[in-house]
Design a protein around this motif. Structure first.
Motif, PDB file in Angstrom:
ATOM      1  N   THR A 176      -7.643  -3.415  -2.367  1.00 27.34           N
ATOM      2  CA  THR A 176      -7.467  -2.712  -1.096  1.00 27.34           C
ATOM      3  C   THR A 176      -7.706  -1.218  -1.242  1.00 27.34           C
ATOM      4  O   THR A 176      -8.312  -0.591  -0.363  1.00 27.34           O
ATOM      5  N   VAL A 177      -7.253  -0.625  -2.350  1.00 28.95           N
ATOM      6  CA  VAL A 177      -7.382   0.833  -2.513  1.00 28.95           C
ATOM      7  C   VAL A 177      -8.618   1.220  -3.326  1.00 28.95           C
ATOM      8  O   VAL A 177      -8.849   2.399  -3.577  1.00 28.95           O
ATOM      9  N   ARG A 220       0.828  -1.210   0.000  1.00 27.30           N
ATOM     10  CA  ARG A 220       0.000   0.000   0.000  1.00 27.30           C
ATOM     11  C   ARG A 220       0.863   1.261   0.000  1.00 27.30           C
ATOM     12  O   ARG A 220       0.584   2.214  -0.741  1.00 27.30           O
ATOM     13  N   ILE A 243      -3.558  -4.993  -4.422  1.00 28.02           N
ATOM     14  CA  ILE A 243      -3.486  -3.537  -4.318  1.00 28.02           C
ATOM     15  C   ILE A 243      -4.796  -2.905  -4.774  1.00 28.02           C
ATOM     16  O   ILE A 243      -5.380  -2.056  -4.081  1.00 28.02           O
TER      17      ILE A 243
END
Length: 521
Positions: A456-457, A346, A453
């Motif tokens: 998660t974002v 992250r 990634i």
């Protein structure tokens, strides 16, 4: 000669069909192979169910003859359009354009575009290159708007990252122009249902075809011994096949045929448009399979009866039921999303995104750097251009593994460099991963990292609808910065083709794509 596109007709009429796979190989004489298939060609002419041959590309080795010649012969022999495969391994855009021209010259109009598995022989000099299926589909769809274009999907994945990355990349393939999807070979009925559910839920509107395989023990041994990418044969399934081959009078042939027939009936009940059958190369075997499918159809009027029949077919003499699912990982589509990017992943994403915004997007730093580097666009081979490439490599290789592709796509790939994939894939994974491991076996698949990634974002849509172009060979090993500041960075298309759900589809139903172009460095 009168030719018909029986595959396209079957799709349009929603008739369940069979396709038979044919593998041209340098290890056998092409003319002799076609002679052996002559009987099947006669059968294909007579039967509506047999609509095409799927002519593979570079399956045995890179020395194999290209499939166009074999496909042209089969077109003449059957009067039905073959489905020609194009593998991107060891090829670039120029190779694809030449193949399209040869197909057109031979009256061929059905094409399956694949990235391809690992090259059997690496090049003596330089890095092996692969033309990815997504940009290949985009190019061919623009060149031939009316062709039937197929793409591949491997739903037989058992970790969240690799499974979701496969499904999301399928969205790109549909948006790029695929109007037919063919699965990898597999033996897990739940995964066939998963794929159909995903396509319907996302409204892709493309028919699905299941690739099924006649699998005796000897063939299963070969697949496992050579670790053929993307095909999962578990220890318990292998034990069942070996037991049948060892103990049954016919060495298990009837049971093998029964399982193949049940797979065909099962995917038809699940809503698949047809099957591509691998490992069937003689007219008498085709006829035997037709009898077996008729018997299985009578035995299985619904999914409950089919499930009971499939369980029986997967049960050995000892009463043990073979499980096609690997015991070490059992992820199913619809399970809670538990994959999360690490703190380091992250932090790296956010740091690189911030640097990109300041240095390359807007503000005084970007303005000043642009004024300095823009004049070098078109002069990448000059001494200053070469010096700049060395600077870019020195800065970015330690950070992201840069290979100075000349067309940096980091902003469209979650700041994970596509060049760190052994195949250089930017749009998503190939079908050869196993438990998140790269087909090459020496690393985690970078597309599993990208998925973690993105999930998660909150940018999973980028994995489904951002089409990243292929890198032209001429741009490699030059700096990407001058082109970016001159407005000639990679034209990443954000595309979403508006389609109907699969259960309401026609073969070609779609409305024009919603499209925007972003340029990135």
């Amino acid at each position: 000669m009168s030719w018909t596109n029986a595959l396209a007709n079957a799709l349009a009429e929603r008739r369940f069909f069979w396709s038979l796979e044919f593998i041209p190989s340098m290890d056998r004489i092409l003319r002799d192979d076609l002679a052996k298939l002559g009987g099947i060609a006669v059968v294909m002419r007579k039967h509506d169910r047999l609509v095409t041959f799927a002519v593979t590309d570079r399956v045995v080795s890179e020395r194999d003859p290209e499939p166009v010649a074999a496909a042209a012969n089969l077109l003449d022999a059957t009067g039905k359009q073959p489905l020609v495969h194009f593998s991107g391994k060891g090829r670039d855009l120029a190779d694809l354009e030449r193949t399209v021209e040869r197909l057109r010259a031979n009256g061929l109009e059905n094409l399956l575009l694949l990235t391809g598995d690992r090259l059997k022989a690496e090049p003596a000099t330089g890095r092996a290159r692969y033309l990815e299926s997504v940009p290949a589909l985009r190019v061919v769809r623009r060149l031939q708007p009316d062709w039937l274009l197929a793409a591949a999907l491997n739903p037989f994945k058992y970790c969240e990252e690799e499974g979701m990355a496969q499904y999301l990349k399928l969205g790109k393939k549909v948006d790029a122009g695929a109007n037919l999807v063919i699965t990898q070979i597999g033996f897990d009925p739940v995964k066939y249902d998963e794929a159909m559910g995903w396509v319907s839920e996302r409204g892709y509107g493309v028919p699905l075809v299941a690739n099924v395989l006649l699998l005796p023990a000897v063939r299963a041994r070969h697949i496992r011994a050579h670790a053929l990418p993307g095909i999962t044969i578990t220890d318990s399934f292998m034990a069942l096949l070996e037991s049948e081959a060892r103990t049954l009078p016919d060495k298990g042939a009837a049971r093998v045929l029964r399982r193949l027939a049940l797979q065909i009936v099962g995917v038809r009940l699940a809503g698949y448009a047809g099957v591509q059958i691998t490992g069937l190369h003689a007219p008498e075997k085709v006829e035997a399979l037709e009898v077996a499918v008729a018997r299985a159809t009578a035995d299985c009027p619904d999914r409950a009866a089919w499930s009971a029949a499939w369980r029986e077919a997967m049960t050995g003499p000892d009463g043990i039921v073979a499980d096609p699912v690997p015991p070490e990982a059992r992820w199913r589509l619809g399970d809670p999303h538990t994959s999360r990017a690490s703190f380091a992943e992250r932090w790296r994403y956010r740091m690189l995104r911030g640097v990109h915004a300041v240095v390359f997007d807007r503000g005084p730093v970007a303005d000043g750097l642009g004024a300095l580097l823009r004049p070098l666009h078109g002069r990448e081979e000059s001494a200053p251009g070469r010096a700049l490439e060395m600077v870019e490599r020195a800065v970015k290789r330690p950070l992201v593994g840069c290979d100075t592709c000349g067309m940096c796509r980091l902003a469209a790939t979650q700041y994970v460099c596509p060049e760190t994939c052994p195949k250089g894939l930017a749009n998503g994974p190939c079908g050869g991963t196993t438990q998140n491991r790269c087909e090459f076996g020496d690393r985690e698949c970078i597309h599993s990292v990208k998925y973690r990634i993105a999930a998660t974002v909150g940018v999973e849509h980028e994995l489904e609808h951002w089409l990243v172009p292929a890198v032209p060979a001429a741009r490699r090993h030059t700096s990407s910065w001058p082109a970016h500041f001159a407005g000639h960075g990679p034209a990443v298309e954000v595309v979403r083709v508006q389609r109907t759900p699969v259960d309401e589809r026609t073969a070609t139903q779609e409305t024009p794509p919603v499209l925007a172009t972003r340029r990135h460095t």
